[in-house]
Scaffold this active site. Sequence first.
Site, short mmCIF file in Angstrom:
data_model
loop_
_atom_site.label_atom_id
_atom_site.label_comp_id
_atom_site.label_asym_id
_atom_site.label_seq_id
_atom_site.Cartn_x
_atom_site.Cartn_y
_atom_site.Cartn_z
N ARG A 1 -39.36 -63.28 77.25
CA ARG A 1 -40.53 -62.53 76.80
C ARG A 1 -41.73 -63.46 76.67
O ARG A 1 -41.61 -64.56 76.13
CB ARG A 1 -40.29 -61.88 75.44
CG ARG A 1 -39.21 -60.85 75.37
CD ARG A 1 -39.28 -60.12 74.02
NE ARG A 1 -38.02 -59.45 73.72
CZ ARG A 1 -37.14 -59.86 72.82
NH1 ARG A 1 -37.39 -60.95 72.10
NH2 ARG A 1 -36.04 -59.19 72.62
N GLU B 1 -34.06 -57.07 90.41
CA GLU B 1 -33.75 -55.69 90.04
C GLU B 1 -34.63 -54.71 90.79
O GLU B 1 -35.62 -55.10 91.43
CB GLU B 1 -33.93 -55.50 88.53
CG GLU B 1 -35.36 -55.75 88.05
CD GLU B 1 -35.47 -55.88 86.54
OE1 GLU B 1 -34.46 -55.76 85.84
OE2 GLU B 1 -36.59 -56.12 86.07
#
Length: 320
Positions: free
Chosen positions: A193, A115
């Site tokens: 995470r 990204e």
Amino acid sequence: MIPFLLKPLIKDYIWGGTRLRDEFGKESDLERLAESWELSCHHDGESVISGGEFGGMTLTELIKLHPEVIGENAARFEYFPVLIKLIDARDNLSVQVHPDNEYALRVEGEYGKTEMWYIVDCEEGAELIYGFKEEISKEQFRRAVEENALLKYVNKVPVKKGDVFFIKSGTLHAIGKGILIAEIQQNSNTTYRVYDYGRVGADGKPRQLHIEKAIEVTSLTPAPEQSPAKISRIGGELSVQKLAECEYFTVRKFDINGGQLHLDSINSSFQHILVIDGEGELFCGEKRLFPIKKGSSVFVPAGADACYINGNCSIIITTV
């Protein structure tokens, strides 16, 4: 086929704020507007066409009817390759990592995620996490997570409006509080995470961590240094910056100051326009299609007639 507006899918996460509603005109009954998925064919949230012949259809439905709209470059991918978001971080996001294609396809059944971030705005003193300060071992990484000491090892970077970050899959990262970004990414929603500041979700329980998977996919060396995007002037009323280029997307930012930006007709790719400031008007040939403003999301199909934008605005254009 002429360009059309897209209505985004809104996501409510515990760290989100209200700027996407207050400043970008996003409509939602949700209290927090953490993310708006401006261009999405992902099953976790799809863009919907606003107005016109195909109004009310999802972008995925249109592509099934008219696959040529995405262009030959995007068509080579098994899935629509790009997902574009606006993200309002009122609080810190979790420290996280995304896997590469090989791992994600094998374990999660979808692409990995590379990204890029464009800092649309930020509070004074805002910072984000981008990789590690120095190389560490898997054992050190695991111990730092287990001992709640991970933040001692991460690379914290002060940010300002206009900064650009290219986040390759495998790079540990986190958006810090007070930052609003435009994110252009692979079409994936797989996130691991590793640290979440001890927060709990709506159910009162700690949010899920994915420590073992994260340890498997995280690059343990410092992330490469980022270079500022150079500004090129096209006359006095128009400037352009190339923000990122990789096999999945090419991203440019244009500032139009009372001038006119011409968008050529191309068959190789769609063009997505995200307005991050100001307002203007979109024309196709001599026909005025619709006004655009801060927060507008426009899909220009591959092969569409040449278009142009008049006005005073800043836009991000993404192609494949």
